[in-house]
Design a protein around this motif. Sequence first.
Motif, PDB file in Angstrom:
ATOM      1  N   LYS A 159      24.462  45.434  39.225  1.00 23.01           N
ATOM      2  CA  LYS A 159      23.603  44.818  39.976  1.00 23.01           C
ATOM      3  C   LYS A 159      24.038  43.539  40.379  1.00 23.01           C
ATOM      4  O   LYS A 159      23.296  43.116  41.323  1.00 23.01           O
ATOM      5  CB  LYS A 159      22.367  44.559  38.936  1.00 23.01           C
ATOM      6  N   LYS A 160      25.129  43.113  40.013  1.00 22.06           N
ATOM      7  CA  LYS A 160      25.721  41.729  40.504  1.00 22.06           C
ATOM      8  C   LYS A 160      27.113  41.926  40.987  1.00 22.06           C
ATOM      9  O   LYS A 160      28.015  41.827  40.064  1.00 22.06           O
ATOM     10  CB  LYS A 160      25.944  40.950  39.182  1.00 22.06           C
ATOM     11  N   ILE A 161      26.990  42.361  42.169  1.00 25.92           N
ATOM     12  CA  ILE A 161      28.080  43.023  42.783  1.00 25.92           C
ATOM     13  C   ILE A 161      28.764  41.934  43.961  1.00 25.92           C
ATOM     14  O   ILE A 161      28.110  41.303  44.634  1.00 25.92           O
ATOM     15  CB  ILE A 161      27.999  44.133  43.584  1.00 25.92           C
ATOM     16  N   ALA A 162      30.155  41.405  43.383  1.00 23.98           N
ATOM     17  CA  ALA A 162      30.550  40.389  44.261  1.00 23.98           C
ATOM     18  C   ALA A 162      31.716  40.809  45.278  1.00 23.98           C
ATOM     19  O   ALA A 162      32.194  42.052  45.068  1.00 23.98           O
ATOM     20  CB  ALA A 162      31.582  39.355  43.334  1.00 23.98           C
ATOM     21  N   TYR A 163      31.741  40.305  46.316  1.00 23.89           N
ATOM     22  CA  TYR A 163      32.505  40.689  47.345  1.00 23.89           C
ATOM     23  C   TYR A 163      33.818  39.719  47.455  1.00 23.89           C
ATOM     24  O   TYR A 163      33.570  38.735  47.642  1.00 23.89           O
ATOM     25  CB  TYR A 163      31.920  40.646  48.887  1.00 23.89           C
ATOM     26  N   ILE A 164      34.871  40.234  47.229  1.00 27.25           N
ATOM     27  CA  ILE A 164      36.209  39.568  47.435  1.00 27.25           C
ATOM     28  C   ILE A 164      36.840  39.725  48.832  1.00 27.25           C
ATOM     29  O   ILE A 164      37.479  40.923  48.886  1.00 27.25           O
ATOM     30  CB  ILE A 164      37.439  39.845  46.394  1.00 27.25           C
ATOM     31  N   GLY A 165      36.811  38.921  49.766  1.00 24.82           N
ATOM     32  CA  GLY A 165      37.263  39.316  51.187  1.00 24.82           C
ATOM     33  C   GLY A 165      38.484  38.922  51.639  1.00 24.82           C
ATOM     34  O   GLY A 165      39.177  38.518  50.654  1.00 24.82           O
ATOM     35  N   LYS A 202      43.659  36.132  51.371  1.00 24.52           N
ATOM     36  CA  LYS A 202      44.805  36.357  52.332  1.00 24.52           C
ATOM     37  C   LYS A 202      44.954  37.851  52.249  1.00 24.52           C
ATOM     38  O   LYS A 202      46.112  38.304  52.643  1.00 24.52           O
ATOM     39  CB  LYS A 202      45.829  35.702  52.317  1.00 24.52           C
ATOM     40  N   PHE A 203      44.202  38.491  51.598  1.00 26.51           N
ATOM     41  CA  PHE A 203      44.181  40.106  51.444  1.00 26.51           C
ATOM     42  C   PHE A 203      45.140  40.298  50.719  1.00 26.51           C
ATOM     43  O   PHE A 203      45.775  41.481  50.265  1.00 26.51           O
ATOM     44  CB  PHE A 203      44.541  40.820  52.655  1.00 26.51           C
ATOM     45  N   ASP A 204      45.508  39.353  49.523  1.00 24.41           N
ATOM     46  CA  ASP A 204      46.747  39.495  48.669  1.00 24.41           C
ATOM     47  C   ASP A 204      46.235  39.674  47.031  1.00 24.41           C
ATOM     48  O   ASP A 204      44.973  39.313  46.701  1.00 24.41           O
ATOM     49  CB  ASP A 204      47.507  38.250  48.619  1.00 24.41           C
ATOM     50  N   PHE A 205      47.211  39.904  46.246  1.00 26.98           N
ATOM     51  CA  PHE A 205      46.933  39.940  44.823  1.00 26.98           C
ATOM     52  C   PHE A 205      46.830  38.720  44.296  1.00 26.98           C
ATOM     53  O   PHE A 205      45.671  38.650  43.326  1.00 26.98           O
ATOM     54  CB  PHE A 205      48.365  40.580  44.158  1.00 26.98           C
ATOM     55  N   GLU A 206      47.485  37.757  44.294  1.00 24.02           N
ATOM     56  CA  GLU A 206      47.408  36.377  43.724  1.00 24.02           C
ATOM     57  C   GLU A 206      45.932  35.673  43.716  1.00 24.02           C
ATOM     58  O   GLU A 206      45.304  35.450  42.901  1.00 24.02           O
ATOM     59  CB  GLU A 206      48.437  35.477  44.113  1.00 24.02           C
ATOM     60  N   SER A 207      45.383  35.580  45.011  1.00 26.61           N
ATOM     61  CA  SER A 207      44.100  35.127  45.372  1.00 26.61           C
ATOM     62  C   SER A 207      42.873  36.137  44.874  1.00 26.61           C
ATOM     63  O   SER A 207      42.021  35.371  44.400  1.00 26.61           O
ATOM     64  CB  SER A 207      44.048  34.682  46.751  1.00 26.61           C
ATOM     65  N   ASN A 211      27.676  33.015  35.223  1.00 26.10           N
ATOM     66  CA  ASN A 211      26.851  34.269  35.746  1.00 26.10           C
ATOM     67  C   ASN A 211      28.069  35.177  36.235  1.00 26.10           C
ATOM     68  O   ASN A 211      28.169  35.185  37.442  1.00 26.10           O
ATOM     69  CB  ASN A 211      26.189  33.807  37.183  1.00 26.10           C
ATOM     70  N   PRO A 212      28.618  35.717  35.287  1.00 23.01           N
ATOM     71  CA  PRO A 212      29.649  36.718  36.051  1.00 23.01           C
ATOM     72  C   PRO A 212      29.325  37.972  36.482  1.00 23.01           C
ATOM     73  O   PRO A 212      27.909  38.493  36.138  1.00 23.01           O
ATOM     74  CB  PRO A 212      30.398  36.884  34.650  1.00 23.01           C
ATOM     75  N   PRO A 213      29.999  38.455  37.418  1.00 19.24           N
ATOM     76  CA  PRO A 213      29.582  39.733  38.240  1.00 19.24           C
ATOM     77  C   PRO A 213      29.896  40.728  37.330  1.00 19.24           C
ATOM     78  O   PRO A 213      30.653  40.979  36.302  1.00 19.24           O
ATOM     79  CB  PRO A 213      30.137  39.761  39.284  1.00 19.24           C
ATOM     80  N   ASP A 214      29.120  42.105  37.660  1.00 20.57           N
ATOM     81  CA  ASP A 214      29.325  43.165  36.866  1.00 20.57           C
ATOM     82  C   ASP A 214      30.384  44.210  37.761  1.00 20.57           C
ATOM     83  O   ASP A 214      30.586  45.349  37.410  1.00 20.57           O
ATOM     84  CB  ASP A 214      28.113  43.983  36.424  1.00 20.57           C
ATOM     85  N   ALA A 215      30.525  43.975  38.997  1.00 21.08           N
ATOM     86  CA  ALA A 215      31.297  44.688  39.858  1.00 21.08           C
ATOM     87  C   ALA A 215      32.154  43.896  41.089  1.00 21.08           C
ATOM     88  O   ALA A 215      31.491  42.815  41.151  1.00 21.08           O
ATOM     89  CB  ALA A 215      30.467  45.783  40.401  1.00 21.08           C
ATOM     90  N   PHE A 216      33.140  44.409  41.424  1.00 20.05           N
ATOM     91  CA  PHE A 216      33.666  43.667  42.613  1.00 20.05           C
ATOM     92  C   PHE A 216      33.873  44.760  43.509  1.00 20.05           C
ATOM     93  O   PHE A 216      34.341  45.839  43.386  1.00 20.05           O
ATOM     94  CB  PHE A 216      35.288  43.121  42.593  1.00 20.05           C
ATOM     95  N   TYR A 217      33.595  44.597  44.852  1.00 20.46           N
ATOM     96  CA  TYR A 217      34.062  45.340  46.059  1.00 20.46           C
ATOM     97  C   TYR A 217      35.001  44.671  46.777  1.00 20.46           C
ATOM     98  O   TYR A 217      34.725  43.232  47.307  1.00 20.46           O
ATOM     99  CB  TYR A 217      32.846  45.630  47.071  1.00 20.46           C
ATOM    100  N   CYS A 218      36.113  44.943  47.021  1.00 20.59           N
ATOM    101  CA  CYS A 218      37.290  44.185  47.423  1.00 20.59           C
ATOM    102  C   CYS A 218      37.980  44.559  48.687  1.00 20.59           C
ATOM    103  O   CYS A 218      37.988  45.608  49.025  1.00 20.59           O
ATOM    104  CB  CYS A 218      38.694  44.135  46.468  1.00 20.59           C
ATOM    105  N   VAL A 219      38.231  43.677  49.695  1.00 17.88           N
ATOM    106  CA  VAL A 219      38.591  43.884  51.130  1.00 17.88           C
ATOM    107  C   VAL A 219      39.903  44.554  51.137  1.00 17.88           C
ATOM    108  O   VAL A 219      40.336  45.307  52.172  1.00 17.88           O
ATOM    109  CB  VAL A 219      38.924  42.661  51.834  1.00 17.88           C
TER     110      VAL A 219
END
Length: 329
Positions: A178-184, A217-222, A235-243
């Motif tokens: 329900k709480k999906i974060a986007y890491i772009g 920057k599409f990288d591991f560290e960030s 308010n932590p997410p329960d999922a990540f969709y990553c770029v």
Amino acid sequence: MKRLTGKDVARAAGVSASAVSRAFTAENRLNKATRDHILKVAAEMGYRPNALARSLIKQESDLVAVVVGNTDGIYDKDFFNHLSTALQKRGKWALQIRSEDQENLAETLGKALMYPVAAAIVRAGTVDPQAIENSKQMNVPLIYTGLGPVIKGADCVWLNYKSGGLLGTRHLVRRGCKKIAYIGGIKGFTADTGRRDGYLEALQEAGLQPHSISQTKFDFESGMQIALNLLQSDNPPDAFYCVSDAAALGALNAAKSLLNLRVPEDVAIVGSDNMPMASWPCFDLTAATNPIDEIVQNLMETLEARLANLDQQEMSVVVEPQLVIRGSA
């Protein structure tokens, strides 16, 4: 030491310089005995024809400029290796020219065009009109990869990034997240824009709001740092969709190694690219594909079609991603 020339071989073999030149062409009018004699003398002397000089004389080239940005990422290194191998199999040679940032792309391409290249393949996140104009002035075909769907004045082989965002986010919704974060990625780059659009559309379909949208920057560290900050928030997410897979592996490391969370029970993670290491048991990453083999094959077919007919309209080839489901989501 001075490089050996065809004239040096001609003197040693007792023939004309033009005979030496003809001996190293696929179609020559020398008799077999003369050609064999010239090649034998050349081999003993360690002579090799100057490919650049020959291309200038013949007005033909086996060089293809490959203009890339930062190639420190694992995906980009794999991509260039596959591309250079595919070019070599077709009798072409990749001349890699690296641009440190997007702003210098036109300048970098201009430097590549100083060489006698048959075409230029540009892997970029945005279109640079000046780069296209430079290639047109030099009559060098330009093929973009990483953009789409249509670029005025250039050909393009592109991944449907939005479809990848839809596939990955819809999968997380089906899992009950329900709480999906986007890491772009880098803002303005086509890969980030397309995948974010797919993420937002999938959430809208499900009647959900974005948990958060972050840029990397599409990288591991960030990716790791952003995930760590979000997972430790009130308010932590329960999922990540990553770029990218790199950002997803960073999020995976933050969740499992730094915070001892269960993946996917506490937080589910989906990446984009499906690099070979995504399937490693220690990662077991669910990811939308960015298939290098298919993209490179389409690049080769587009290159061959363009060189066969320089006057045809711009070509645009789209590659559709698939979702590979593994243990992370």
